[in-house]
Scaffold this active site. Sequence first.
Site, PDB file in Angstrom:
ATOM      1  CG  HIS A 103      80.178 -29.726 -34.333  1.00  0.00           C
ATOM      2  ND1 HIS A 103      81.143 -30.601 -34.815  1.00  0.00           N
ATOM      3  CD2 HIS A 103      79.338 -29.501 -35.369  1.00  0.00           C
ATOM      4  CE1 HIS A 103      80.904 -30.877 -36.070  1.00  0.00           C
ATOM      5  NE2 HIS A 103      79.817 -30.232 -36.442  1.00  0.00           N
ATOM      6  CD  GLU A 215      75.173 -28.537 -40.802  1.00  0.00           C
ATOM      7  OE1 GLU A 215      74.472 -27.561 -41.156  1.00  0.00           O
ATOM      8  OE2 GLU A 215      76.418 -28.517 -40.787  1.00  0.00           O
TER       9      GLU A 215
END
Length: 360
Positions: A103, A215
């Site tokens: 990201h 994550e």
Amino acid sequence: MKTVISTLSPSSNFGVNTPPIAPSVRLTQPPSTCSPVLRFPSLSVPVGKDYMHKASGSRARKRKVYLEGVHGEHLKKVAAMDNGAGPSLYPLHRCKTLHLVRHAQGIHNVDGDKNYKAYLSPEYFDAHLTPLGWQQVDNLRKHVHASGLLKKIDLVITSPLLRTMQTAVGVFGGEGYTDRMDLLPLMVANAGNSGRSAISSLNCPPIIAVELCREHLGVHPCDKRRNISDYQFLFPAVDFSLIESDEDVLWQANVRETKEEVAARGMKFMNWLWTRKEKEIAIVTHSGFLFHTLTAFGNDCHPSVKIEICKHFANCELRSMVIVDRSMTGSDLPTTNYPGKIPPGPDLPSDVFNENSSEK
């Protein structure tokens, strides 16, 4: 399932510079760039014309010794290739191309890169992109369009967190959205305080959210997601059907997922990819997930390739790689192979064909 992963040519990568691939690559390169080395010893023994005739007695024994010697040397070469001393060749239909993306910069990265404890701050809950992060998204978007990569991608998979979904729709989504009753936007205007216009779902690959590529789970508020019902309002055309719980039941305030658990989840994600029919897939995820997942790969190849595979990703970096299914459990039938012998007819041995040709 036995899966290997390798890098594609750096021409499709975006972000930081990557070293050139060493010539002694153990992991699979795309078929167009592979050296023509077949990995089937019984088919690879070079048998010359002199050894195609019938033999008996001492000549037969010499022929047997010769072939065993050649075959033994060949097996040694194959063993060397298995230890990373040469390229490998795999059928195309047993491969998938992955375009891995971390990201863009989130608000948690600004302070977190300076002080790791900043990731514990509640103000970074489900962190959104910074203005710089959106600039990174715009630049990667230009790259995937200019390189022709966008037209090749069959599917985009994103972690269901705000920063990854903003990156996914910003890079791979359609052009500016205009209100249409028959078409939902990928992202509504100003989603996650972005200050951005709505993004169209027209002329872009489908985007699905998958929990497996999140994550590190737990403790850090920035890695906790919102309710899926909230995301469905912000990202109407993103597919959330694979996520079972509306609330985030995976994140725990006092328990942080271990590196080993992240790596195991990453391998589960890689194996899940083989259940998908798509051959070229973009995956928008996180630095920790990528690092701990990819570290499991590349141990049987040149050290420089191992480094290229698993080194940390920069914000909004794209790296293209190939995964190979060597277990024959997750592959589709080949779509480009051709069986030959159409129309059918007898095959002549090469030496007979050559003799017949010389008589004409």
